[in-house]
Each structure stands twice: as C-alpha cells, then as structure tokens.
Motif scaffolding. Sequence first.
Motif, short mmCIF file in Angstrom:
data_model
loop_
_atom_site.label_atom_id
_atom_site.label_comp_id
_atom_site.label_asym_id
_atom_site.label_seq_id
_atom_site.Cartn_x
_atom_site.Cartn_y
_atom_site.Cartn_z
N ARG A 120 0.82 -1.23 0.00
CA ARG A 120 0.00 0.00 0.00
C ARG A 120 0.85 1.26 0.00
O ARG A 120 0.42 2.30 -0.49
CB ARG A 120 -0.91 0.03 1.23
N ASP A 121 2.06 1.21 0.57
CA ASP A 121 2.89 2.41 0.70
C ASP A 121 3.85 2.63 -0.46
O ASP A 121 4.70 3.52 -0.41
CB ASP A 121 3.67 2.36 2.02
N THR B 61 4.55 4.41 -3.40
CA THR B 61 4.02 5.64 -4.01
C THR B 61 4.81 6.03 -5.25
O THR B 61 4.60 7.10 -5.80
CB THR B 61 4.06 6.79 -2.99
N TYR B 62 5.72 5.19 -5.67
CA TYR B 62 6.56 5.45 -6.83
C TYR B 62 6.22 4.42 -7.90
O TYR B 62 5.41 3.53 -7.68
CB TYR B 62 8.04 5.36 -6.44
#
Length: 171
Positions: free
Chosen positions: A121-122, A124-125
Amino acid sequence: QPLWLDWSGDHYDIAIADGFYAPTGRYEAGALNNTGMGYWSNQTQLSAAIYPWKHRGTALTAAATYEVHGNKQDVDIRPGDTLTINWGLSQFLPLNKDKTWLAEVGFGGYDLFQVSDDRGRDVTYDAGVHDQVHAYGVQIGLAQTKWNATMTLRWMHEYGARDRFEGDMYV
C-alpha cells in the motif's frame, strides 16, 4: 548461510546454498540516514568453478543468487526479488618451488537485476521501474597454503545503473 552443499571433481566445484539476511542496523521508515534495510531476505545461490587443467590453477567461476525479500518494518512495502550473476576468471601463480606461496590475478564482474515489482500500500513510486547495475573489475591476491590464509584486493567499476546508486567498489 546455514545450508551449503557442494560437489567436487578434478575439473569442477559446484555448490548450492540457502541463507538469509536479518534486518540489522538502524532502520526508520522514511529516514535518509538508515544503516539497515529494515527487512528479512532469503537468498538461494548456485555456484560453479570450472578448472580447465588438473592443477586447478586456472578457474572460470560463476554464481547465480536469487533473493526474496520480506516486508519492510513499519511500512507496507515489500521490495521486489533480485537476481545477481557473479562471474570471473582467475589464475594462481606459484611464487616459490614448493608452491606454498601463490599469487592470484583475475578479472570478473557482476550483473544485478530486480526481477519483480515492489509491492504494498505504501509504494508511491513507479514499482515497474526495476533496479539494475552491472560491474567489471580486477583482483590480485596472495595465498599461503600451509597456513590456509589468503589476502585479496579487488576493484569493481559499476555502470548501467538504474534506480540505484552507481560507483566504484574497493574490497
């Protein structure tokens, strides 16, 4: 590496190993000065050395290492799997008549490829951008066979890095 099995013959050595890396070193999610990676990794390796002559003074070596990484601490990110190929050619030269002192000269390198996306979920790239780096270099060494002791100096120059640092390594 708690598991290491090997087979040898006059002209070859082959080994398979399995081990792990523990999350040692300080790690804080988002910090720029971490000394650890913050996750467990399992590493499986298949390696071989081929000796063209029975004296085994010349060796052509290769090792394939596959790493499967666990989730990072305190963040939902699981780094993608990594495949590394190490390769080299080495020559030992006797320095005295009884061959207890040997010099080693050789060259080699490695190629590292991230083979699967980072997940979680984390992330972000762009997880589809995979790490890779390649290297070549030289090594020299000195061995004392009666003492079963060696000293090796190695330099590797990295090139073609993607999504990671690139530089020179001295060992």
